[in-house]
Design an enzyme around this catalytic site. Structure first.
Site, mmCIF file in Angstrom:
data_model
loop_
_atom_site.group_PDB
_atom_site.id
_atom_site.type_symbol
_atom_site.label_atom_id
_atom_site.label_comp_id
_atom_site.label_asym_id
_atom_site.label_seq_id
_atom_site.Cartn_x
_atom_site.Cartn_y
_atom_site.Cartn_z
ATOM 1 N N GLU A 7 0.839 -1.200 0.000
ATOM 2 C CA GLU A 7 0.000 0.000 0.000
ATOM 3 C C GLU A 7 0.877 1.255 0.000
ATOM 4 O O GLU A 7 1.850 1.349 0.754
ATOM 5 C CB GLU A 7 -0.879 -0.029 1.247
ATOM 6 C CG GLU A 7 -1.821 1.150 1.411
ATOM 7 C CD GLU A 7 -2.691 1.025 2.656
ATOM 8 O OE1 GLU A 7 -3.648 1.803 2.781
ATOM 9 O OE2 GLU A 7 -2.419 0.139 3.494
ATOM 10 N N LYS B 227 -9.399 2.655 -2.377
ATOM 11 C CA LYS B 227 -9.726 2.043 -1.096
ATOM 12 C C LYS B 227 -11.093 2.528 -0.607
ATOM 13 O O LYS B 227 -11.336 3.727 -0.498
ATOM 14 C CB LYS B 227 -8.644 2.389 -0.078
ATOM 15 C CG LYS B 227 -8.713 1.658 1.244
ATOM 16 C CD LYS B 227 -7.488 2.012 2.088
ATOM 17 C CE LYS B 227 -7.418 1.257 3.388
ATOM 18 N NZ LYS B 227 -6.206 1.631 4.164
ATOM 19 N N CYS C 180 -5.572 -3.228 2.018
ATOM 20 C CA CYS C 180 -5.391 -3.266 3.463
ATOM 21 C C CYS C 180 -6.694 -3.529 4.231
ATOM 22 O O CYS C 180 -7.225 -4.634 4.189
ATOM 23 C CB CYS C 180 -4.709 -1.984 3.918
ATOM 24 S SG CYS C 180 -3.964 -2.097 5.560
#
Length: 247
Positions: free
Chosen positions: A25, A94, A128
């Site tokens: 990330e 995200k 994540c």
């Protein structure tokens, strides 16, 4: 498909014998960098994208990398997938932001399932904290994702995510997962490494330690089909019973 995870700085990326290399990330800039996130953010087709597309062409290897993406007034925590010819195949923003580390600097994405076909495998993208939501991983499985690529910045003391939760997600939703973590330190955060490639059986095919390194494993549609015959979670679902349970 041979999938590799490079657990280390982007500048140290070696030539790797793999079809796809997955990095962490925000690997292009650092993750816990505060206001510099906005200073360093680029469009999906910006200079960093051009540089990494060139790297993919030069090495003949597809690449998935995390970066801060700017689009108009918004900045997103994003991952981009490019193929071995340097073509941009998919870009995911995200959707589940983790605490003030994310919420202070990023706008959440609004597209849950982003996929692309790569080497005959349907690749899906998450980042994540996203993988900690079973609904999101299941949405990928139901949409046909076969390999879920997850750049991450998991810090201590949350090793349970890499060690327990990620294999569980692969098993319960019957797909491969490539979970690529950081292993450095930023401010008060120490990233715990432990990147992994996990089979739909829940078997960890490759596991990194706490420091820099490269791991790799094979991902095949035959293995996925065999696992889904044995572990029939997707086929045995009863969606009529689940209405309202995700609200």
């Amino acid at each position: 498909m041979r999938v590799a995870i490079h657990q280390g700085p982007l500048g140290d990326l070696p030539r790797i014998d793999a079809d796809l290399v997955v990095t962490a990330e925000m690997i292009t800039t650092g993750y816990h960098i505060g206001a510099r996130t906005h200073e360093l953010a680029e469009p999906a087709d910006g200079p960093t994208a051009a540089r990494l597309s060139a790297l993919a062409r030069r090495t003949g290897t597809a690449l998935a990398y995390g970066y801060p993406e700017t689009d108009g007034e918004h900045v997103y925590n994003s991952v981009q997938l490019v193929d071995a010819a340097g073509r941009r195949l998919a870009n995911y923003r995200k959707t589940h932001l983790f605490g003030e580390l994310d919420k202070a600097w990023f706008t959440p994405g609004d597209e849950a399932v982003v996929q692309a076909d790569l080497g005959g495998v349907r690749v899906g993208l998450l980042i994540c904290y996203d993988v900690e939501f079973p609904e999101l991983v299941r949405a990928h499985a139901l949409a046909g994702t076969e390999l879920l690529v997850v750049p991450t910045a998991l810090m201590s003391p949350y090793e349970i995510v890499a060690d327990t939760l990620v294999p569980a997600r692969a098993y319960e939703s019957q797909l491969f997962v490539a979970y690529a973590n950081r292993c450095d330190t930023e401010r008060e955060l120490t990233y715990c490494g432990r990147s992994c490639v996990v089979a739909p059986t829940g078997e960890v095919l490759a596991r990194a330690g706490a420091g820099p390194g490269v791991i790799a494993a094979g991902v095949t549609r035959d293995a996925l089909a065999a696992s889904r015959l044995e572990n029939t979670h997707l086929a045995d679902r009863r969606p009529e019973l689940y209405r309202g349970t995700t609200a």
